[in-house]
Design an enzyme around this catalytic site. Structure first.
Site, PDB file in Angstrom:
ATOM      1  N   ASP A   1       0.918  -1.154   0.171  1.00 32.85           N
ATOM      2  CA  ASP A   1      -0.310  -0.161   0.095  1.00 32.85           C
ATOM      3  C   ASP A   1       0.857   1.069  -0.097  1.00 32.85           C
ATOM      4  OD1 ASP A   1       0.842  -0.628   2.741  1.00 32.85           O
ATOM      5  OD2 ASP A   1      -0.682   0.664   3.413  1.00 32.85           O
TER       6      ASP A   1
ATOM      7  N   GLU B   1      -0.009  -1.181   5.493  1.00 30.32           N
ATOM      8  CA  GLU B   1       1.195  -0.781   6.458  1.00 30.32           C
ATOM      9  C   GLU B   1       1.033   0.796   6.801  1.00 30.32           C
ATOM     10  OE1 GLU B   1       5.076   0.583   7.766  1.00 30.32           O
ATOM     11  OE2 GLU B   1       3.792   1.227   6.035  1.00 30.32           O
TER      12      GLU B   1
END
Lengths: 358, 358
Positions: free
Chosen positions: A72, A130
Site C-alpha cells: 500500500d 502498512e
C-alpha cells in the site's frame, strides 16, 4: 485485471507495480495481480490472507529468511502515473510508491520468480495496510491467522534505506489532544468559550519543540513530535466547543511504549490526551550471525532507521530484522517521491548475490 | 406531510414549528407546511420561491410593512424535540430553533392568519438559508427573482431580541487564513515543513485578542473576531502541507465592508487571507417615523443588535428595519437554546396591538 510480468527488468516491474494504484484500503487490484503472478510459479507455496500474499520455498534448508514488503501507499497527490526523470545526470523513476516501497516490492517479486534454489529457504510476504493504524496492518491479521508463517532466522524488510542496511526503527505513537469549550452564536462570542482558541498553546508547544537524538547500540535515532491533523468547528457562525489535534510521536527504540506515552502526556500537560495508535520501536539487532553475514555480503554500512517499520514486529517475535531497500526514505510520502534506478539495480544485485551464494 | 394549525396558541405553534427540523439546506418540509397553511388563507396573496414563502395583504393601505423571519436553524445537537422547562419559576420552551428564530416565525404565522384587516398592508416573508453564507440566503435569491416584493416603508425582522427592539446590526465577514508547508513522512519531519505548526501564531493572536466596542448613533456595538473552523492534515504519518483557519469577524455598522476587510488583513498580516463571505452592517435606523411609532407602541427601549441580521439587507434597499422577536439572542445556537413563554406572548401582543391600532 492488470497482469504483472515478473521477467521484466526490476525498474520496469517497479513502474508496473506503481501504476496500479494501491492507497491503503484499496490494495485488492494489486494484490490480485501479485497473487496471480506468484501462483503461476511452481517452486513456491502460496497462501493468501485478505490482501496479504505469502509465497514460500520448501527446500528443507537449514535456515529460513523472511523477506517482506508492504504493497500500500499513502494517498496520491497528482503524482501518478509514474514517469522517468533525470536529475544531475542520474536516472530516476518518479511517482507515488516508487520509494515507499514498490521498488522494493518489485525487486522481491522478480527474485521470488527467479531464485528457484536459494541457499536458504525464503518466505516472501507482500502485505496490505502498512501506512495506516497498526491494528489494520496485514501482518497483524496474518500473525493472528497464521503465526506459523512468521518462523525464520532472519528477516529483511524492503523499506527504503538508500540501498544501505538500516537497523531497528523508532517507535510510533499517535494521540488526539483535545480542547473543549462552549458553543454559542459567533455574534455573541463572549457567551461561549472557543475551543479552537484554546488549542493555541498546543500548536505553540509543537512549533517550539526540538526533538531529541538518542544513541542506541551505537546508532543515533532522531525523534519527532508533530501535528498530523487538526479539526474543529460546527458552522460558520458558531463558536466551536471542540478542537482536536492529532499528534504523531516517533520515539527512539530505547524507550518503552509506556515511557513514550508518559512523554506525550507530560508534553501536553493540562490537556486531554487520548492515545489512538502505539507501536514500540526495535533495537538495531545487527549482532545476529545472519545479520552480520548479510551486511558483509551486500557491502553496506549499517545506519539507524528513523521511521517505524515492521522490523519491530519481527524483532518482538525474536526474529532479528533489518531494512534494506532502494529509495531515499526522506522522499517517502513526499509529493516528489522518486527512486534512483541505480539503487533498484543495486538492491536486486545485493539480495541476489547473498541469496544465491553457495 | 406535517400540518401547521395556525389557530394554536403561539407557544404551541412555536413547538410545532420547531419539531419540524429545518437545518439550513433542509427546510423543504417546513416550507411545504407553511405554504399549505398560508395558501388556505383567502386574505393573503401567496408567492413561493424555492423554500421562501411570501404572503401579502392587498388592502390598498397608504403604507406597507415587511415582517420577515428565517425558517432554518443551525445544526441540531441533541436538542430536539422541544420540551417545556421551568427555570426560576418561569416557563420556557427548550430546543433547537426556539430562540433563533422559530418562536418569532410562529408569532408571525399566527398574526398572518388572524390579522385580516391590519392598519397597514403587510408583506410576510418566511425564508430559507439564513444561517449559512449570504449568497445562499433565500432573500438574496428572492431579491434577484422578485425585487418588487421588498417594497415597503418599514421592516421588522423577528430575530430574537428579548422582546425588545434592537436597532441595526453588526456586519459579518468570514475569511480563510491559510498556512502552507511541505509534505513529508512524519518519521523524517525535518524534511518537510509542518503547516499546522505554522498556524500556532494565528490561533495565539485570536486567543489574545480583545474585541472593540464601537458607539454608533448612541448605541454601543460589541465586535468579535473568532475562529469558527480549523482543518489540516493528510494522513496519520504525513507532515501536512496546508492548514486552514476559518475566522468570523463581526464588525460595528460604522465600518464599511472595505474597512472590515482591511482590519482582518492587518490582523493576520503575514498570512494568506481569503474573504469568503461578507455582509455590511446596518446603522440603527430608529429615526424613521414608522420606526419611532412602532417603538412607542410596543413600549420598548431600543438596543444595539450584535448579530448580523437581514435588517442590513432592507437597510441597504432604503427600508428602515429593526429586529423584534422573542428569545435571548445570547442563547441562539446554544445547545441549551430556550425561549421564555412570556416573551412569545408579549411579542404577539406587541405586534398585534400596533398592527391593529386604528
Amino acid at each position: 485485471m492488470p497482469e504483472l510480468d515478473l521477467s521484466l527488468p526490476s525498474v520496469d516491474l517497479t513502474r508496473a507495480v506503481c501504476d496500479i494504484p494501491s492507497v491503503s484500503d484499496d490494495e485488492t487490484t494489486l494484490a490480485d495481480a501479485i497473487f496471480a503472478a506468484v501462483s503461476a510459479l511452481p517452486h513456491l507455496d502460496v497462501v493468501r490472507d485478505g490482501d496479504t500474499i505469502v509465497a514460500r520455498t520448501q527446500l528443507g534448508r537449514a535456515q529460513r529468511v523472511v523477506i517482506a514488503g508492504h504493497i500500500d501507499t499513502v494517498p496520491i497527490n497528482d503524482n501518478l502515473p509514474t514517469r522517468p526523470v533525470v536529475e544531475d545526470g542520474a536516472q530516476y523513476l518518479w511517482g507515488r510508491g516508487t520509494v515507499d516501497m514498490k521498488a522494493g516490492v518489485a525487486v522481491q517479486l522478480k527474485l521470488a520468480a527467479e531464485l528457484v534454489a536459494p541457499r536458504v529457504d525464503i518466505t516472501w510476504m507482500w502485505y496490505d495496510h502498512e501506512e495506516v493504524a497498526a491494528e489494520l496492518n496485514g501482518l497483524t491479521r496474518l500473525a493472528a491467522n497464521r503465526p506459523d508463517l512468521f518462523a525464520g532466522d532472519f528477516a529483511i524488510l524492503g523499506e527504503p534505506s538508500n540501498g544501505q542496511v538500516e537497523g531497528g526503527c523508532n517507535g510510533n505513537l499517535r494521540a488526539i489532544v483535545r480542547t473543549r469549550g462552549v458553543r454559542a452564536h459567533s455574534a455573541r462570542a463572549w457567551i461561549g468559550d472557543n475551543a479552537i482558541h484554546r488549542a493555541a498553546p498546543i500548536l505553540a508547544r509543537l512549533a517550539d519543540h526540538t526533538p531529541e537524538e538518542v544513541e542506541v547500540e551505537g546508532l543515533v535515532y532522531r525523534e519527532g513530535l508533530n501535528a498530523v491533523r487538526v479539526s474543529g468547528g460546527v458552522a460558520g457562525n458558531v463558536i466551536p466547543d471542540l478542537c482536536e489535534v492529532e499528534v504523531n510521536y516517533r520515539f527512539a527504540p530505547s524507550r518503552s511504549i509506556d515511557e513514550a506515552v508518559a512523554v506525550v502526556e507530560r508534553f501536553f500537560d493540562g490537556y486531554e490526551v487520548e492515545v489512538v495508535d502505539l507501536a514500540g520501536g526495535a533495537r538495531p539487532g545487527l549482532d545476529a550471525p545472519l545479520a552480520r553475514e548479510f551486511v558483509a555480503a551486500v557491502g553496506a554500512e549499517p545506519r539507524p532507521k528513523y521511521g517505524w517499520t515492521d522490523v519491530a514486529r519481527f524483532s518482538a517475535l525474536g526474529v532479528p530484522a533489518v531494512n534494506y531497500g532502494p529509495g531515499d526514505p526522506s522522499l517517502a510520502h513526499h509529493d516528489e517521491e522518486r527512486v534512483p534506478v541505480a539503487q533498484i539495480d543495486a538492491v536486486e544485485r545485493g539480495l541476489r548475490a547473498w541469496l544465491s551464494a553457495p
